[in-house]
Design a protein around this motif. Structure first.
Motif, PDB file in Angstrom:
ATOM      1  N   SER B  26       0.846  -1.193   0.000  1.00  0.00           N
ATOM      2  CA  SER B  26       0.000   0.000   0.000  1.00  0.00           C
ATOM      3  C   SER B  26       0.880   1.242   0.000  1.00  0.00           C
ATOM      4  CB  SER B  26      -0.932  -0.010   1.213  1.00  0.00           C
ATOM      5  OG  SER B  26      -0.193  -0.212   2.394  1.00  0.00           O
ATOM      6  N   ASP B  27       0.504   2.213  -0.804  1.00  0.00           N
ATOM      7  CA  ASP B  27       1.249   3.477  -0.930  1.00  0.00           C
ATOM      8  C   ASP B  27       2.670   3.296  -1.474  1.00  0.00           C
ATOM      9  OD1 ASP B  27      -0.862   5.109   0.117  1.00  0.00           O
ATOM     10  OD2 ASP B  27      -0.396   4.274   2.082  1.00  0.00           O
ATOM     11  N   SER B  28       2.933   2.150  -2.087  1.00  0.00           N
ATOM     12  CA  SER B  28       4.263   1.916  -2.665  1.00  0.00           C
ATOM     13  C   SER B  28       4.234   2.095  -4.182  1.00  0.00           C
ATOM     14  CB  SER B  28       4.722   0.479  -2.384  1.00  0.00           C
ATOM     15  OG  SER B  28       4.920   0.280  -1.017  1.00  0.00           O
ATOM     16  N   VAL B  29       5.428   2.171  -4.744  1.00  0.00           N
ATOM     17  CA  VAL B  29       5.578   1.959  -6.184  1.00  0.00           C
ATOM     18  C   VAL B  29       6.011   0.509  -6.369  1.00  0.00           C
ATOM     19  CG1 VAL B  29       6.882   2.513  -8.259  1.00  0.00           C
ATOM     20  CG2 VAL B  29       6.273   4.328  -6.669  1.00  0.00           C
ATOM     21  N   VAL B  30       5.283  -0.226  -7.178  1.00  0.00           N
ATOM     22  CA  VAL B  30       5.683  -1.596  -7.507  1.00  0.00           C
ATOM     23  C   VAL B  30       6.219  -1.594  -8.937  1.00  0.00           C
ATOM     24  CG1 VAL B  30       4.936  -3.988  -7.747  1.00  0.00           C
ATOM     25  CG2 VAL B  30       3.858  -2.514  -6.022  1.00  0.00           C
ATOM     26  N   ILE B  31       7.463  -2.048  -9.082  1.00  0.00           N
ATOM     27  CA  ILE B  31       8.020  -2.220 -10.436  1.00  0.00           C
ATOM     28  C   ILE B  31       7.966  -3.708 -10.748  1.00  0.00           C
ATOM     29  CG2 ILE B  31      10.031  -1.941 -11.934  1.00  0.00           C
ATOM     30  CD1 ILE B  31      10.995   0.333 -10.122  1.00  0.00           C
ATOM     31  N   ILE B 146       9.580   1.532  -2.545  1.00  0.00           N
ATOM     32  CA  ILE B 146       9.627   0.829  -3.840  1.00  0.00           C
ATOM     33  C   ILE B 146       9.731  -0.678  -3.587  1.00  0.00           C
ATOM     34  CG2 ILE B 146      10.967   0.456  -5.967  1.00  0.00           C
ATOM     35  CD1 ILE B 146      11.927   3.368  -5.771  1.00  0.00           C
ATOM     36  N   ILE B 147       8.913  -1.419  -4.300  1.00  0.00           N
ATOM     37  CA  ILE B 147       9.049  -2.884  -4.289  1.00  0.00           C
ATOM     38  C   ILE B 147       9.258  -3.352  -5.723  1.00  0.00           C
ATOM     39  CG2 ILE B 147       8.017  -5.100  -3.658  1.00  0.00           C
ATOM     40  CD1 ILE B 147       6.175  -3.641  -1.729  1.00  0.00           C
TER      41      ILE B 147
END
Lengths: 250, 250
Positions: B26-31, B146-147
């Motif tokens: 949640s509230d992350s950037v997932v690449i 970031i994940i």
């Protein structure tokens, strides 16, 4: 035997318990590792000639064993279970009074993982840096596929367990190259991590999250001990009665 | 800004979709990355100026889109879906007639993974070696954790996706060291794998199981293309209408 044979048995690495359902461990040898600290402690215990270790996953089960008079060891997230005789430091298991005794052990990751891997047709052994060559030599002699199972940390990948997996896979593929092969990306990655770390595992492990978790709890006194290579000839194997050291039987 | 700040945002690597439940995105950037071949193909498609890509996990859903007149691409285990216009080679997506079009894409690992990661409050971007710096620079500018999420192979760890994760994590921690930190063992391991591989990723990837899987199927013509670093400035991001290249919008 001078003929070159095609390697027959795969060796694989399961990086965390959360990936275990993707592996078929029937008829395999599973080498379970939890370097900080469960499997290292088990090897230390067998070096101290304990009779057997009963691995337990549920806290209520540990308590029931205690009420029956067993010696009970265990922790959750590094902290000793309040009713246990001692926690999960390998130093706890070196106590001379434990020789010949059975210990009931319950840990955050290691004994939970043991409960997952035991199956009808597989063999389960306990691996640590301390007994790497001993447990690998035994595993190779079983003429079965080998899976190295990293206990990790709450389902996640752990650097120290993966380093052990790499060191063990590298040893098996080098010493048993006529019998063993891998086409498992996890094994390849762990072997390369081991190559990166092996000149100085102590310095490498400074990066590991669990090493810092132990430090915060004042439990990092075990790290040097846990990273020693091949100071033990123990081969702890899971039997019906618990884990026993089959090196002294054979 | 000359003051030294304490890094604020974690960067983590999720090694396979089977570990995704252990991460809070949640509230992350997932690449998301699936080097061989889904995310590389998506970047190739946006370099070819497609309008959008609709990622689909179910085969029935792809079929329904086809019946509505959409261009449908997809594969299972490397093999083109029989009703699809084309499969999942990046070369398929370079066809000039695709410029300005919307493509519905369904793949073994990549689009399944996309369906897992989309959440209410996170941002999901597509990463490949081709657009590594572009997607990382964008991710860093979002000021969120970031994940990097590796699509893997059927839930298992994959060497090529983990190498991308290591290269991306290394870049973020180097270029964004005032903002980003890691205490995630997977990130550390992937960075070290990247250090091992980066002098010659093509030679390194010879060891990867999926590279051999592609070769068996005659699909290994894409490997050199997939391993090219930073030839694209595309930033494919998941929006309500599908994946779009936000680099051309900003």
């Amino acid at each position: 035997m001078t003929d070159t044979q095609t390697p027959k048995f795969p060796i694989e690495v399961c990086l965390t318990p959360a990936l275990w359902h993707l592996y078929d461990a029937s008829d395999s040898v599973v080498i379970l590792t939890d370097i900080f600290r469960a499997t290292t402690s088990m090897v230390a215990a067998f070096d101290n000639k304990v009779k057997s270790i009963i691995p337990v996953a549920e806290i209520a089960e540990s308590l029931a064993y205690k009420e029956k008079g067993y010696i009970v060891a265990g922790e959750r997230e590094g902290k000793k279970l309040d009713f246990a005789h001692f926690g999960n430091s390998p130093f706890n298991f070196m106590e001379p009074s434990l020789t010949g005794k059975t210990i009931v052990l319950n840990t955050t990751n290691g004994t939970q993982a043991l409960n997952m891997v035991k199956g009808k047709n597989n063999l389960v052994a306990i691996g640590a840096f301390l007994n790497l060559v001993a447990v690998c030599n035994w595993a190779m002699a079983q003429n079965r596929p080998i899976i190295i199972f990293c206990a990790g940390w709450k389902g996640r990948f752990s650097l120290e367990d993966s380093l052990f997996a790499g060191a063990a896979a590298e040893y098996v593929l080098r010493m048993g190259k006529e019998k063993f092969f891998t086409n498992c990306d996890s094994s390849i990655a762990c072997i390369d991590l081991w190559h990166t770390a092996k000149a100085d595992p102590r310095a490498y492990i400074e990066k590991a999250s669990h090493r810092h978790r132990l430090e915060k709890m004042g439990l990092d006194d075990v790290i040097d001990y846990c990273l020693q290579l091949n100071i033990s000839s123990c081969i702890p194997v899971l039997k019906k009665e618990g884990i026993v050291n089959i090196a002294i039987r054979s």
